[in-house]
Structures are given as structure tokens and as C-alpha cells.
Motif scaffolding. Structure first.
Motif, PDB file in Angstrom:
ATOM      1  N   ILE A  18       0.855  -1.169   0.000  1.00  0.00           N
ATOM      2  CA  ILE A  18       0.000   0.000   0.000  1.00  0.00           C
ATOM      3  C   ILE A  18       0.892   1.219   0.000  1.00  0.00           C
ATOM      4  N   PRO A  19       1.086   1.815  -1.130  1.00  0.00           N
ATOM      5  CA  PRO A  19       1.967   2.972  -1.146  1.00  0.00           C
ATOM      6  C   PRO A  19       1.307   4.208  -0.559  1.00  0.00           C
ATOM      7  N   ASN A  20       1.205   5.232  -1.291  1.00  0.00           N
ATOM      8  CA  ASN A  20       0.978   6.530  -0.667  1.00  0.00           C
ATOM      9  C   ASN A  20      -0.268   6.791   0.160  1.00  0.00           C
ATOM     10  N   LEU A  21      -1.408   6.339  -0.240  1.00  0.00           N
ATOM     11  CA  LEU A  21      -2.580   6.804   0.489  1.00  0.00           C
ATOM     12  C   LEU A  21      -3.484   5.654   0.906  1.00  0.00           C
ATOM     13  N   SER A  22      -3.885   5.685   2.142  1.00  0.00           N
ATOM     14  CA  SER A  22      -4.865   4.739   2.643  1.00  0.00           C
ATOM     15  C   SER A  22      -5.750   5.524   3.582  1.00  0.00           C
ATOM     16  N   SER A  23      -7.046   5.483   3.389  1.00  0.00           N
ATOM     17  CA  SER A  23      -7.891   6.286   4.257  1.00  0.00           C
ATOM     18  C   SER A  23      -9.197   5.579   4.564  1.00  0.00           C
ATOM     19  N   PHE A  24      -9.780   5.982   5.658  1.00  0.00           N
ATOM     20  CA  PHE A  24     -11.030   5.414   6.110  1.00  0.00           C
ATOM     21  C   PHE A  24     -11.815   6.528   6.763  1.00  0.00           C
ATOM     22  N   ALA A  25     -13.106   6.577   6.542  1.00  0.00           N
ATOM     23  CA  ALA A  25     -13.906   7.619   7.180  1.00  0.00           C
ATOM     24  C   ALA A  25     -15.299   7.119   7.477  1.00  0.00           C
ATOM     25  N   SER A  26     -15.815   7.475   8.620  1.00  0.00           N
ATOM     26  CA  SER A  26     -17.230   7.297   8.912  1.00  0.00           C
ATOM     27  C   SER A  26     -17.641   8.524   9.703  1.00  0.00           C
ATOM     28  N   GLY A  27     -18.916   8.615  10.028  1.00  0.00           N
ATOM     29  CA  GLY A  27     -19.382   9.775  10.775  1.00  0.00           C
ATOM     30  C   GLY A  27     -18.715   9.885  12.137  1.00  0.00           C
ATOM     31  N   TYR A  28     -18.127   8.784  12.622  1.00  0.00           N
ATOM     32  CA  TYR A  28     -17.585   8.784  13.983  1.00  0.00           C
ATOM     33  C   TYR A  28     -16.083   8.580  14.032  1.00  0.00           C
ATOM     34  N   GLY A  29     -15.402   8.913  12.976  1.00  0.00           N
ATOM     35  CA  GLY A  29     -13.944   8.816  13.041  1.00  0.00           C
ATOM     36  C   GLY A  29     -13.368   8.675  11.657  1.00  0.00           C
ATOM     37  N   VAL A  93      -4.502   2.116  -1.827  1.00  0.00           N
ATOM     38  CA  VAL A  93      -3.753   1.751  -3.030  1.00  0.00           C
ATOM     39  C   VAL A  93      -3.049   0.432  -2.743  1.00  0.00           C
ATOM     40  N   PHE A  94      -3.142  -0.509  -3.650  1.00  0.00           N
ATOM     41  CA  PHE A  94      -2.529  -1.819  -3.397  1.00  0.00           C
ATOM     42  C   PHE A  94      -1.927  -2.372  -4.676  1.00  0.00           C
ATOM     43  N   GLY A  95      -1.049  -3.330  -4.503  1.00  0.00           N
ATOM     44  CA  GLY A  95      -0.533  -4.102  -5.627  1.00  0.00           C
ATOM     45  C   GLY A  95      -0.417  -5.549  -5.197  1.00  0.00           C
ATOM     46  N   ILE A  96      -0.704  -6.464  -6.064  1.00  0.00           N
ATOM     47  CA  ILE A  96      -0.525  -7.888  -5.785  1.00  0.00           C
ATOM     48  C   ILE A  96       0.498  -8.398  -6.794  1.00  0.00           C
ATOM     49  N   ILE A  97       1.612  -8.877  -6.264  1.00  0.00           N
ATOM     50  CA  ILE A  97       2.696  -9.312  -7.139  1.00  0.00           C
ATOM     51  C   ILE A  97       2.777 -10.828  -7.086  1.00  0.00           C
ATOM     52  N   PRO A  98       2.405 -11.519  -8.148  1.00  0.00           N
ATOM     53  CA  PRO A  98       2.478 -12.977  -8.124  1.00  0.00           C
ATOM     54  C   PRO A  98       3.935 -13.443  -8.086  1.00  0.00           C
ATOM     55  N   THR A  99       4.198 -14.525  -7.359  1.00  0.00           N
ATOM     56  CA  THR A  99       5.567 -15.033  -7.300  1.00  0.00           C
ATOM     57  C   THR A  99       5.983 -15.665  -8.616  1.00  0.00           C
ATOM     58  N   GLN A 100       4.990 -16.202  -9.325  1.00  0.00           N
ATOM     59  CA  GLN A 100       5.255 -16.683 -10.678  1.00  0.00           C
ATOM     60  C   GLN A 100       4.211 -16.048 -11.581  1.00  0.00           C
ATOM     61  N   PRO A 101       4.604 -15.719 -12.805  1.00  0.00           N
ATOM     62  CA  PRO A 101       3.630 -15.069 -13.687  1.00  0.00           C
ATOM     63  C   PRO A 101       2.358 -15.889 -13.787  1.00  0.00           C
ATOM     64  N   ALA A 102       1.251 -15.219 -13.712  1.00  0.00           N
ATOM     65  CA  ALA A 102      -0.061 -15.855 -13.865  1.00  0.00           C
ATOM     66  C   ALA A 102      -0.376 -16.860 -12.759  1.00  0.00           C
ATOM     67  N   SER A 195      -1.631  -8.114 -11.268  1.00  0.00           N
ATOM     68  CA  SER A 195      -0.739  -7.645 -12.334  1.00  0.00           C
ATOM     69  C   SER A 195       0.581  -7.126 -11.788  1.00  0.00           C
ATOM     70  N   GLY A 196       0.631  -6.845 -10.479  1.00  0.00           N
ATOM     71  CA  GLY A 196       1.825  -6.224  -9.908  1.00  0.00           C
ATOM     72  C   GLY A 196       1.771  -4.719  -9.961  1.00  0.00           C
ATOM     73  N   ASN A 197       0.778  -4.164 -10.635  1.00  0.00           N
ATOM     74  CA  ASN A 197       0.662  -2.705 -10.707  1.00  0.00           C
ATOM     75  C   ASN A 197      -0.073  -2.148  -9.493  1.00  0.00           C
ATOM     76  N   ALA A 198       0.201  -0.889  -9.182  1.00  0.00           N
ATOM     77  CA  ALA A 198      -0.526  -0.222  -8.103  1.00  0.00           C
ATOM     78  C   ALA A 198      -1.940   0.067  -8.555  1.00  0.00           C
ATOM     79  N   MET A 199      -2.910  -0.226  -7.679  1.00  0.00           N
ATOM     80  CA  MET A 199      -4.310   0.020  -8.001  1.00  0.00           C
ATOM     81  C   MET A 199      -4.986   0.638  -6.796  1.00  0.00           C
TER      82      MET A 199
END
Ligand SMILES: *[C@@H]1O[C@H](CO)[C@@H](O)[C@H](O)[C@H]1NC(C)=O
Ligand SMILES: *[C@@H]1O[C@H](CO)[C@@H](O)[C@H](O)[C@H]1NC(C)=O
Ligand SMILES: *[C@@H]1O[C@H](CO)[C@@H](O)[C@H](O)[C@H]1NC(C)=O
Length: 205
Positions: A18-29, A93-102, A195-199
Motif C-alpha cells: 500500500i503505497p501513498n494513500l490509505s484512508s477510512f472515514a465514517s461519521g464517527y472517526g 492503493v494496493f498491488g498484488i505481485i504474483p511469485t510466478q507469472p499468472a 498484475s503487480g501494478n498499483a491500483m
């Protein structure tokens, strides 16, 4: 959905960054993380903060799990025992990097739960959230959004690249092939989760 105090966290399995931004919001925090170095976050299992502010949940070894929790419980009910539950939104933001392609196993999940203790949960298709005894049990009080990269017939997964909304277990209440909505064209396009890309995952409930 869950008790008065709930732990909100960004768990799991597979290789999650999770690179730059991670956020969570509700009415109480609300909270935001702009990178994870020098932050107050509860980690367990294989989860660690890497140089460069990244949170890595698992490291590519087979059958391991890792969790990252916001350290304090959040209030979802407007009053103790009340029936009115706050809306919330979460983005990461997340990325999933497979240890082997596909070949990826198994995915990650955003989870809201009444506890941070997932020591009894299993890795692999259980995503580090459930085990074969408690999967599907309403007393879990666990809400999750899974980003699932393996099709597990026992959970009636629709494919090997889907987003699912889960209550108490791994059989999704609603699921859809992973995709994104393109504002400029008005079209929904497919997206490969491993895919290994940031999403960026963006949800509002
Ligand atoms: C981290 O957050 C928890 C929960 O709010 C708090 O109890 C703890 O003191 C914090 N730790 C640090 C180092 O700030
Ligand atoms: C909420 O419910 C619990 C369990 O039924 C009860 O013990 C508690 O007194 C209730 N709290 C309030 C504020 O009504
Ligand atoms: C997108 O994914 C869906 C479901 O897996 C599939 O039926 C469809 O053919 C895919 N579309 C493209 C353009 O690949």
C-alpha cells in the motif's frame, strides 16, 4: 453488522503493498496514512513496513498470512446497542505481485471485525480471516471486501479475478469480476488484480 467497537484493518494475504494513500472515514472517526513509516499501525504475521513507506502484508512464501490494523477501535453505532449504523468509506492503493507469472495466491481483504486477533485464521484460500471451523458463522461479525485471485469452488467463487463483499465468511454475498469504471468513456473495463501494478480500491457503504 458488528459490535459497538470494531477494528478496521487492511489485511492480507499475498503480496500486498500500500503505497501513498490509505484512508477510512465514517461519521464517527476517520484516518489517513500517507505511507506507513513512523506510523501507529498494528502488524502481525508476515506484515512489515518496507523502506520507501510501503506496507507489505506477505512476502511471497507459501501459506503465510499477515495483517495490518488501525490500532484503535472505531465506533459504527450511533449509540451503544443502537440499531443505527454509520456509513463508511475506505480507499487504499494496493498491488498484488504474483511469485510466478499468472500464478497468484490468494488475494487480500479489507476487513471490519470486532477483534484484531486472527491467530486462528488460516492463510491461502481463507485469506487469513477465517478457518474451516468458523467460516460462514454469523457470530464472526466480520464484514470484508475480498480482492480474490483464485477461484475456489468450495466458496462458489465466480472466477479467479474478482471483488466480493462478504459477511461472516468467504462465500460472497455479492461479487463481480474485477474492473473499473472509466469516467471519460462511461465504460467498465476489466482489471487484472495480480498484475503487480498499483491500483486503488474505493468503496462507500
Ligand atoms: C497507538 O494507538 C493506540 C490506540 O489509539 C494507543 O493506545 C497507543 O498509545 C499508540 N501508540 C503510540 C506509540 O502512539
Ligand atoms: C446493551 O446491551 C447489553 C447486552 O444486552 C446490556 O448489558 C447493556 O446494559 C446495554 N447497554 C445499554 C446502554 O443499553
Ligand atoms: C471481461 O471479463 C469478463 C468476465 O470475466 C469477460 O466475460 C469479458 O469477456 C472480459 N472482457 C474483455 C474485453 O476482456
Amino acid at each position: 453488522m458488528c459490535g459497538v467497537n470494531c477494528w478496521c484493518f487492511l489485511p492480507f494475504l499475498l503480496f500486498l503493498i500500500i503505497p501513498n494513500l490509505s484512508s477510512f472515514a465514517s461519521g464517527y472517526g476517520q484516518f489517513s496514512y500517507y505511507g506507513f513509516d513512523n506510523t501507529n499501525i498494528s502488524l502481525d504475521g508476515a506484515a512489515e513496513i518496507l523502506p520507501g513507506r510501503l506496507l507489505q502484508l506477505t512476502n511471497g512464501e507459501a501459506n503465510i498470512k499477515g495483517h495490518a490494523f488501525y490500532p484503535a477501535p472505531l465506533h459504527f453505532r450511533k449509540s451503544p446497542n443502537g440499531t443505527v449504523v454509520e456509513y463508511f468509506s475506505a480507499s487504499f492503493v494496493f498491488g498484488i505481485i504474483p511469485t510466478q507469472p499468472a500464478l497468484s495466491s490468494e488475494g487480500i481483504a479489507f476487513v471490519i471485525a470486532p477483534t484484531k486477533d486472527f491467530s486462528d485464521a488460516l492463510p491461502a484460500q481463507y485469506l487469513g480471516v477465517f478457518n474451516n471451523q468458523n467460516n460462514g458463522n454469523p457470530s464472526n461479525h466480520i464484514f470484508s471486501v475480498e480482492l480474490d485471485t483464485v477461484q475456489n469452488p468450495e466458496f462458489q467463487d465466480i472466477d479467479a479475478n474478482h471483488v466480493g463483499i462478504n459477511l461472516h465468511g468467504l462465500r460472497s454475498w455479492q461479487s463481480s469480476p474485477a474492473g473499473f469504471y472509466d469516467d471519460s468513456t462511461g465504460q467498465t473495463s476489466n482489471l487484472s488484480l495480480a498484475s503487480g501494478n498499483a491500483m486503488q480500491d474505493l468503496g462507500r457503504l
